[in-house]
Design an enzyme around this catalytic site. Sequence first.
Site, PDB file in Angstrom:
ATOM      1  N   ALA A 151       0.852  -1.195   0.000  1.00 12.88           N
ATOM      2  CA  ALA A 151       0.000   0.000   0.000  1.00 12.88           C
ATOM      3  C   ALA A 151       0.885   1.241   0.000  1.00 12.88           C
ATOM      4  O   ALA A 151       1.936   1.261   0.639  1.00 12.88           O
ATOM      5  CB  ALA A 151      -0.880   0.003   1.244  1.00 12.88           C
ATOM      6  N   ASP A 152       0.495   2.273  -0.731  1.00 14.67           N
ATOM      7  CA  ASP A 152       1.209   3.545  -0.602  1.00 14.67           C
ATOM      8  C   ASP A 152       0.485   4.411   0.431  1.00 14.67           C
ATOM      9  O   ASP A 152      -0.551   4.001   0.965  1.00 14.67           O
ATOM     10  CB  ASP A 152       1.365   4.246  -1.959  1.00 14.67           C
ATOM     11  CG  ASP A 152       0.036   4.667  -2.565  1.00 14.67           C
ATOM     12  OD1 ASP A 152      -0.975   4.753  -1.828  1.00 14.67           O
ATOM     13  OD2 ASP A 152       0.000   4.911  -3.784  1.00 14.67           O
ATOM     14  N   SER A 153       1.037   5.589   0.732  1.00 12.36           N
ATOM     15  CA  SER A 153       0.449   6.372   1.832  1.00 12.36           C
ATOM     16  C   SER A 153      -1.012   6.745   1.564  1.00 12.36           C
ATOM     17  O   SER A 153      -1.826   6.771   2.476  1.00 12.36           O
ATOM     18  CB  SER A 153       1.236   7.642   2.118  1.00 12.36           C
ATOM     19  OG  SER A 153       2.340   7.772   1.290  1.00 12.36           O
ATOM     20  N   LEU A 154      -1.311   7.010   0.301  1.00 13.44           N
ATOM     21  CA  LEU A 154      -2.682   7.385  -0.031  1.00 13.44           C
ATOM     22  C   LEU A 154      -3.642   6.201   0.148  1.00 13.44           C
ATOM     23  O   LEU A 154      -4.774   6.363   0.576  1.00 13.44           O
ATOM     24  CB  LEU A 154      -2.736   7.919  -1.471  1.00 13.44           C
ATOM     25  CG  LEU A 154      -3.942   8.753  -1.861  1.00 13.44           C
ATOM     26  CD1 LEU A 154      -4.133   9.941  -0.936  1.00 13.44           C
ATOM     27  CD2 LEU A 154      -3.804   9.248  -3.296  1.00 13.44           C
ATOM     28  N   ASP A 155      -3.129   4.985  -0.160  1.00 13.04           N
ATOM     29  CA  ASP A 155      -3.952   3.783   0.062  1.00 13.04           C
ATOM     30  C   ASP A 155      -4.327   3.673   1.543  1.00 13.04           C
ATOM     31  O   ASP A 155      -5.453   3.319   1.878  1.00 13.04           O
ATOM     32  CB  ASP A 155      -3.174   2.518  -0.331  1.00 13.04           C
ATOM     33  CG  ASP A 155      -3.015   2.372  -1.840  1.00 13.04           C
ATOM     34  OD1 ASP A 155      -3.950   2.742  -2.567  1.00 13.04           O
ATOM     35  OD2 ASP A 155      -1.957   1.886  -2.274  1.00 13.04           O
TER      36      ASP A 155
END
Lengths: 246, 78
Positions: free
Chosen positions: B36-40
Amino acid sequence: MLKGKSALVTGSSRGIGRAIALELAKQGANVAVNFSGNEEKAQSVVEEIEELGVKSFKVKADVSNEAEVKQMIKQVVDQFNSLDILVNNAGITRDNLLMRMKEEEFDQVINTNLKGVFVCTKAVTRQMMKQKAGRIINVSSIVGVSGNPGQANYVAAKAGVIGLTKTTAKELASRNILVNAIAPGFISTDMTNALTEEQRKDMLDMIPLAKLGEPEDVAKVVRFLASEDANYITGQTIHIDGGMVM
Amino acid sequence: MMADVFDRVKTIIIDRLDVEEEKVTMEASFKDDLDADSLDVVELVMELEDEFDMEIADEEAEKINTVGDAVNYINSLQ
């Protein structure tokens, strides 16, 4: 073109904001009219929009106040069931030479014109992420690109809006939220009507198209950026200034 | 109760991050193990707020790094 979409235009009781609200409504969008001071004018914009056969209502909120903005966004989503287009237009001026500018004048303009864009953008992002779609259009100014004596606060805020637009565009691109800025030049509004005849002449000399813009000239670009025609444009600043700054 | 929260959280994570069910353990880190990236993560927290009808303050949300962090936080409020 925007049928079934819902839009919120901040500071749309008059001037450029009003023209934008009406233009989006003409394209079929339901439009919420935000205002901070002039309730009567906001009400008349709402009535003009309703005559176009779409839904509208007015909502009072100070764009730099997070609690008021959250409440406003909730109201829009409750009434329209979605929020597809946010136009961050609300702005004020407190012009003064840098040497005479009071800290308070600087802060007021930064709060409304720059922090207001941050607060409203943050508040709509949740809804737009859920929808996996959204358009945010920030009203900067050509002086945010060129600088302008007597407007250190306003120029700093409007230049800030361009940076904020680029960062927001990058952060939200993966969620199909497109964020652009427009930079109007001299547009015929209450803000520019306050100028003297001489100031006006000096201005016209700087504009290749040799005339002031109309609020509708700005509104039509916003309509384009809000539409499917602008699907591949994000993070840009579009000058609407008769060629004044190239 | 505990298992129930975990299952509900797991369903959301599988749906949102498109990961295999076995990967979603209490110890799994969103960023390191679940890609997951930070926005996820921000988006996941939003969905958890809706699913469990609660509001997770930004300061609390920033501490959520693993699936277990999310489950334990939700349990602590219920």
